[in-house]
Design a protein around this motif. Structure first.
Motif, PDB file in Angstrom:
ATOM      1  N   VAL A 177       0.833  -1.198   0.000  1.00  8.17           N
ATOM      2  CA  VAL A 177       0.000   0.000   0.000  1.00  8.17           C
ATOM      3  C   VAL A 177       0.869   1.251   0.000  1.00  8.17           C
ATOM      4  CG1 VAL A 177      -1.689   1.316   1.341  1.00  8.17           C
ATOM      5  CG2 VAL A 177      -1.966  -1.159   1.066  1.00  8.17           C
TER       6      VAL A 177
ATOM      7  N   SER B 208       1.020   4.035  -2.945  1.00  2.00           N
ATOM      8  CA  SER B 208       0.811   5.450  -2.664  1.00  2.00           C
ATOM      9  C   SER B 208       1.957   6.282  -3.221  1.00  2.00           C
ATOM     10  CB  SER B 208       0.670   5.658  -1.153  1.00  2.00           C
ATOM     11  OG  SER B 208       0.528   7.026  -0.848  1.00  2.00           O
ATOM     12  N   GLU B 209       3.204   5.787  -3.122  1.00  3.25           N
ATOM     13  CA  GLU B 209       4.348   6.499  -3.686  1.00  3.25           C
ATOM     14  C   GLU B 209       4.238   6.591  -5.210  1.00  3.25           C
ATOM     15  OE1 GLU B 209       7.893   8.632  -3.202  1.00  3.25           O
ATOM     16  OE2 GLU B 209       6.511   7.837  -1.685  1.00  3.25           O
TER      17      GLU B 209
ATOM     18  N   HIS C 220       1.456   6.654  -6.958  1.00  2.47           N
ATOM     19  CA  HIS C 220       0.421   7.643  -7.280  1.00  2.47           C
ATOM     20  C   HIS C 220       0.944   9.052  -7.118  1.00  2.47           C
ATOM     21  CE1 HIS C 220      -2.993   4.518  -6.436  1.00  2.47           C
ATOM     22  NE2 HIS C 220      -2.458   4.385  -7.657  1.00  2.47           N
ATOM     23  N   ASP C 221       1.811   9.263  -6.134  1.00  2.00           N
ATOM     24  CA  ASP C 221       2.373  10.597  -5.944  1.00  2.00           C
ATOM     25  C   ASP C 221       3.281  10.986  -7.116  1.00  2.00           C
ATOM     26  OD1 ASP C 221       1.031  10.777  -3.571  1.00  2.00           O
ATOM     27  OD2 ASP C 221       2.744  10.162  -2.321  1.00  2.00           O
TER      28      ASP C 221
ATOM     29  N   LYS D 103      -2.944   8.909 -10.514  1.00  2.00           N
ATOM     30  CA  LYS D 103      -3.792   7.731 -10.586  1.00  2.00           C
ATOM     31  C   LYS D 103      -4.211   7.481 -12.033  1.00  2.00           C
ATOM     32  CE  LYS D 103      -5.737   7.990  -5.939  1.00  2.00           C
ATOM     33  NZ  LYS D 103      -6.980   8.041  -5.122  1.00  2.00           N
TER      34      LYS D 103
END
Length: 1102
Positions: free
Chosen positions: A576, A580-581, A583-584, A588
């Motif tokens: 997860v 998240s990294e 997506h940063d 997305k």
């Protein structure tokens, strides 16, 4: 061998061989051996511990280094007069001289050795029956034989002292009485020592080595020994004065002894003592004998009066308010007996005793005063003599309650019993005795002196009475006759006036004993309890047979399964974080944008690896995963030591790598797998919060939700959680399920007293009375100081019509309650005597007590919407002061309504109180009988108008009847008191809901915040959120509703108001309420639909 009896005077003649089976002989003083060993210097007697003389042959007890010697009895004088040279021992029993030993010369070392044996016969029908053996000892008188003067025809004797041999052990199964040392009263320098039995039964075999017991095995097991001790009579009438003619104070009690035959126990020669110091404690009990010359010989060996706290007694004057009177009476004028009388009860008499106590609980103990000098020695007619024999002065009676002796395990009762004037009708009514014992025994009571010792066997010394003594006796007799003639006229006048005075006393109702407050202190003791009590071990065994204890839980260990689960969790959290990294860095990727080509993916992978390595996150992920891998190695592969070779290490790494990669794929597949609807995770709350939520659901009649909370709260294996769930089942009248819960709690802790009591209550409801008795009895054994346990046991026995044990249980409960109250008072006094606030201050205008009467306008009947829950009884404003209200407090907590009404019935007999009417009102409120509840609250308000619990319950009644104005007024008055009510949580909840309905949102917010401060729940935070929403404080409303949602994320109203806030504040699509939660308020649902239509978000048709 049994020594031959001495031939002097035939004192030791044995009974004939052909005696009947019920006639046995008791032998006293076995013969002395011909020779005795020398005693070394400094040797001590094994019996009395006294240092023995350094030389000489004497029969003192055996020393440790000395071989067993022949039977011997001796008298050793520590300080002997030089002129004392010859002594003898005289043996008496029941006033009959059994014989005298031969005159023995005192040795130079101060000892004298006797060779003497004597006996007497025993017969069940007399003269020496078992009753006589129980209460009459053998007297041993040590007599000095003085040298005969030239002019004297016979030897002159002088008693030196007396010793007493108690024959009671013969009735307890022993065949001989050993007494290595007996102090000689009247002469402290004399000690009687024996190395062999002082008293033994005749042999039963031909060799003569073993004595036959006096009682058979059946008599020993089924018979009993009864002893009655009359200590003293206190606070005697003023007419009892020590001056004037001597008086004899007599008391009598009649008990069964052999079957239906009754034996009177007579207590004579009471001593009238003036006021002054109290009687010392402990003090010895005395024999009821009059032919003892040495005063110290009257003391019964190893038998003392110890006294004790007044509260622990079984009599009448054992309450706290009687303490001062008892203390004063014990230091005033009194009559002291300190005498013990014993009686052997054969098996038939034991049954008769049980039957008579069950038929009549009160037994009369008669007391009277008789002249110590008989007037019949003068010249009087036979008619006058008969009237005198029937005449009894100051005839009184005390009624002793014998019922406690029928309680299991009770062997002794002792207490103070009031004395009343003897009236035939009253005695017949209370004791079913038709005639007075003292009137029947009046002619037999000796007035001048006791019967002299009549020699049963003539002996030389018994006939050797000096002539000077005869003259002195004659002169004494002449003086007594002269005194009798003087007293005769006074007593004749008393006899003539006595009947008139007694009749006048009955007519006027005067009772000197009652006016003076006279009471007797009596002790009645049995060797064995009439009703045996089950041992704690037996009760525990029976409980374990009914409810087997749960096996111990296995210890919690970090197993392989747990290690793998931890590894999965770490992999999931790292995945997860990496996603998240990603997506940063790249944003997305939406599904409608199509697939990414392979070259772009490789470039993104390179950039992501660089970012993770350069930022140090890759190292952090690796360290995070390291601990999970170590656990797998230790728990899964059980590797805790180093490898022996490098090949083994490489093989293990390969196997571990493959396993870790496989488990990583399992974790990632679980993460990426999409489910249709994931279950709502349960929030983590404490057990206390879950209990509060369950109680709120019970009050709101949401039993399904309450059951869910109870099932969650009982997951920890702790008995109180199961008890709460069982109480909930009793509220639903599901007795069988409640029994399962209580038994589950008891299986976790077999010594849990509350579980035992509740198991007993449920067993009574299910009519399993034998099991219920075991549960209640075991609870009382485990915690003897529990007031509730004894009270519930008494209610159970009363339900079984066992009034005797019910009375015993209630008396024990009251005793324990008094002890607790005394302890609380001492603690409060130690803290400076802080007084509890009884009055409360009112901050707002409230209705008066007359407004609580039925028929007022704001008490109109309306249909109830909710069911009131059973809040606990308050102990703040008015603590429970009786055993029955203590039991009601316990029973109401667990919804045992059947026992509640039984306890309240007893409380009503003792006088209704505010707590009584409150408890009764709660029972009516549970049954929704509002009119009866209102009547009880009116009575409670009349008794204690300042009790906050009265106003709180009154508010609940008005709230359930939908009289919101009345409920509001009662609730406001409740919270204005300084002392809080017992159920303030529901007071705040319902008062806040009233404010919301009346649109007083500011007051509603403050009320709900106060409830959150005391005991936060989903409903309290929901109330805060609603009030803030209506005040358009959207931020605070959202925070409050978030708190409510955290405590219960399945509440439909919380989701509805959150949706409304989102529609008003964020102007974004509102959070869709959870499906299946069942939003019930129609107004709220309509408001939500209107907001959706107005803002254009959501589905208005929802």
């Amino acid at each position: 061998m049994i020594p031959e009896a001495p031939q002097h005077g035939g004192a030791g003649n044995f009974p004939p061989k052909g005696r009947s089976w019920h006639s046995q002989a008791l032998f006293l003083f076995p013969a002395l051996a011909a020779e005795q060993p020398k005693i070394p210097t400094g040797a001590l007697c094994s019996g009395c511990g006294t240092e023995l003389p350094p030389r000489g042959n004497f029969g003192h007890g055996p020393v440790a280094a000395e071989p067993a010697a022949s039977p011997a009895v001796c008298v050793w004088q520590k300080s002997i007069r030089s002129d004392t040279s010859f002594t003898l021992v005289r043996v008496e029993y029941d006033g009959v001289i059994l014989g005298d030993s031969s005159t023995v010369q005192v040795l130079p070392n101060g000892t004298a050795n006797y060779n003497f044996t004597t006996s007497f016969e025993y017969s069940p029908d007399g003269p020496n029956s078992l009753v006589d053996i129980a209460q009459k000892p053998v007297l041993l008188t040590v007599i000095e034989a003085l040298q005969k003067q030239k002019k004297q025809k016979e030897e002159k004797v002088m008693p030196l002292g007396q010793a007493v041999v108690d024959l009671l052990p013969l009735l307890q199964g022993t065949t001989s009485i050993f007494s290595s040392s007996i102090n000689i009263s009247c002469s402290p320098a004399l000690v009687l020592c024996s190395r062999t039995p002082l008293c033994k039964l005749p042999p039963s075999d031909k060799n003569g080595f073993h004595g036959k017991p006096l009682l058979s095995a059946s008599q020993l097991s089924n018979g009993n020994l009864l002893s009655v001790t009359l200590e003293a009579a206190y606070s005697v009438p003023d007419a009892f004065v020590p001056t004037g003619p001597p008086q004899n104070y007599v008391a009598c009690l009649q008990v069964p002894a052999a079957g239906e035959k009754e034996v009177p126990l007579l207590f004579k020669n009471g001593i009238l003592k003036p006021g002054g110091e109290k009687e010392s404690l402990p003090r010895p009990k005395k024999w009821s004998l009059a032919n003892i010359m040495a005063p110290g010989a009257l003391n019964i060996p190893n038998s003392f009066i110890f006294g004790g706290p007044y509260e622990d007694e079984d009599g009448e004057l054992n309450k706290t308010e009687d303490r001062e009177f008892r203390i004063q009476a014990e230091s005033m004028k009194r009559i002291v007996w300190d005498t013990e009388r014993r009686c052997y009860l054969d098996p038939a008499a034991v049954l008769v005793l049980q039957k008579r106590i069950a038929e009549c609980r009160y037994w009369p103990v008669e007391v009277c005063r008789m002249p110590a000098v008989s007037s019949s020695k003068g010249k009087s007619s036979k008619a006058d003599k008969g009237d005198e024999d029937r005449q009894i002065f100051f005839h009184g009676v005390a009624y002793v309650n014998m019922v406690p002796l029928l309680c299991p395990g009770v062997k002794r009762i002792r207490g103070a019993f009031r004395v009343f004037a003897y009236q035939d009708s009253e005695v017949l009514e209370k004791t079913k005795k038709q005639q007075s014992i003292l009137r029947d025994l009046r002619p037999q009571v000796s007035l001048t002196k006791e019967r002299p010792c009549t020699p049963g066997i003539s002996s030389p010394l018994s006939r050797a009475v000096p002539s000077k003594a005869q003259r002195e006796e004659k002169e004494k007799s002449t003086r007594e006759k002269e005194f009798n003639r003087r007293v005769r006229s006074i007593e004749a006048l008393c006899n003539a006036v006595g009947p008139f005075l007694r009749q006048r006393q009955l007519e006027t109702g005067t009772d000197q004993y009652a006016e003076a407050g006279t009471f007797l202190v009596v002790e009645i003791k049995l060797d064995k309890a009439l009703v045996p009590k089950r041992l704690r071990e037996e009760l525990t065994k029976r409980v374990k047979e009914m409810i087997p204890p749960r096996p111990p839980l296995p210890p919690r260990t970090e197993g392989a399964k747990k290690a793998v689960e931890d590894y999965h969790n770490h992999v999931t959290s790292i995945a997860v974080a990496i996603l998240s990294e990603y997506h940063d860095l790249f944003g997305k990727q939406l599904p409608d944008q199509g697939a990414i080509d392979h070259q772009t993916l490789e470039e993104q992978k390179r950039v992501l690896n660089f970012e993770l390595n350069s930022s140090g996150k890759y190292f952090a992920f690796k360290e995070q995963l390291k601990y999970a891998v170590v656990k797998i190695v230790r728990e899964k592969y059980l590797k805790t030591t180093a490898f022996e070779t490098q090949e083994q290490f490489q093989a293990f790494l390969s196997e571990l790598y493959v396993y870790l990669v496989d488990q990583m794929h399992v974790a990632l597949n679980q993460l990426l797998h999409e489910e249709a609807a994931s279950p709502v995770p349960l929030t983590r709350v404490t057990a206390e919060q879950l209990w509060l939520f369950a109680h709120e659901a019970e009050v709101n009649k949401d039993y399904k939700l309450a059951a869910l909370y109870h099932q969650q709260v009982k997951e920890p294996l702790f008995p109180p959680y199961w008890l709460d769930y069982g109480a909930f089942c009793l509220l639903l009248e599901d007795t069988t399920k409640a029994q399962e819960c209580f038994r589950e709690a008891l299986s976790l802790d077999p010594r849990h007293v509350r579980s035992l009591l509740l198991c007993g209550i449920v067993a009574v409801v299910l009519q399993h009375y034998e099991e219920a008795e075991i549960f209640f009895e075991d609870a009382c054994c485990l915690e003897p100081s529990s007031v509730v346990a004894w009270t519930l046991s008494g209610l159970f026995y009363e339900l079984q019509n066992n009034n005797i044990q019910a009375e015993m249980a209630f008396r024990e409960a009251k005793k324990q309650l008094q002890a607790q109250l005394a302890k609380e008072r001492s603690i409060s006094e130690g803290k400076g005597g802080k007084k509890q606030i009884a009055a409360a201050y009112v901050r707002s205008t409230s209705p008066g007590p007359e407004q609580l009467l039925p028929g007022n306008s704001y008490l109109g009947l309306m249909k109830a919407h909710f069911l009131a829950g059973p809040p606990p009884i308050s102990g703040l404003s008015q603590p429970s002061s009786t055993i029955f209200m203590k039991a009601v407090e316990f029973l109401m907590k667990f919804n045992a309504i059947q026992f509640v009404h039984m306890a309240l019935a007893h409380e009503l007999l003792e006088g209704p109180s505010c707590a009584y009417y409150l408890a009764l009102a709660r029972t009516y409120l549970l049954k929704e009988e509002f009119s009866k509840c209102e009547e009880c609250l009116c009575e409670a308000a009349r008794i204690d108008f300042m009790n906050p619990d009265v106003w709180a319950l009154k508010g609940h009644l008005c709230y359930l009847k939908r009289d919101l104005a009345g409920a509001k007024e009662c609730y406001e008055r409740t919270i204005s008191f300084v002392v809080d009510a017992a159920d303030m949580h529901f007071v705040y909840l319902r008062l806040g809901s009233v404010y919301l309905e009346e649109k007083e949102y500011g007051k509603a917010k403050q009320t709900y915040l106060q409830a959150c401060k005391n005991s936060a729940s989903c409903l309290t935070w929901l109330g805060v959120g609603i009030a803030c929403y209506r005040l358009e404080e959207m931020g605070e409303a959202e925070d409050a509703l978030s708190e409510a949602n955290a405590l219960n994320n399945s509440n439909a109203e919380v989701w509805a108001y959150l949706a409304l806030i989102c529609l008003h504040v964020s102007a974004q699509p509102a959070a869709k309420p959870q499906t299946g939660l069942g939003l019930r308020p129609a107004a709220l649902l309509q408001e939500l639909r209107a907001a959706q239509q107005r803002f254009g978000f959501g589905n208005p048709a929802f």
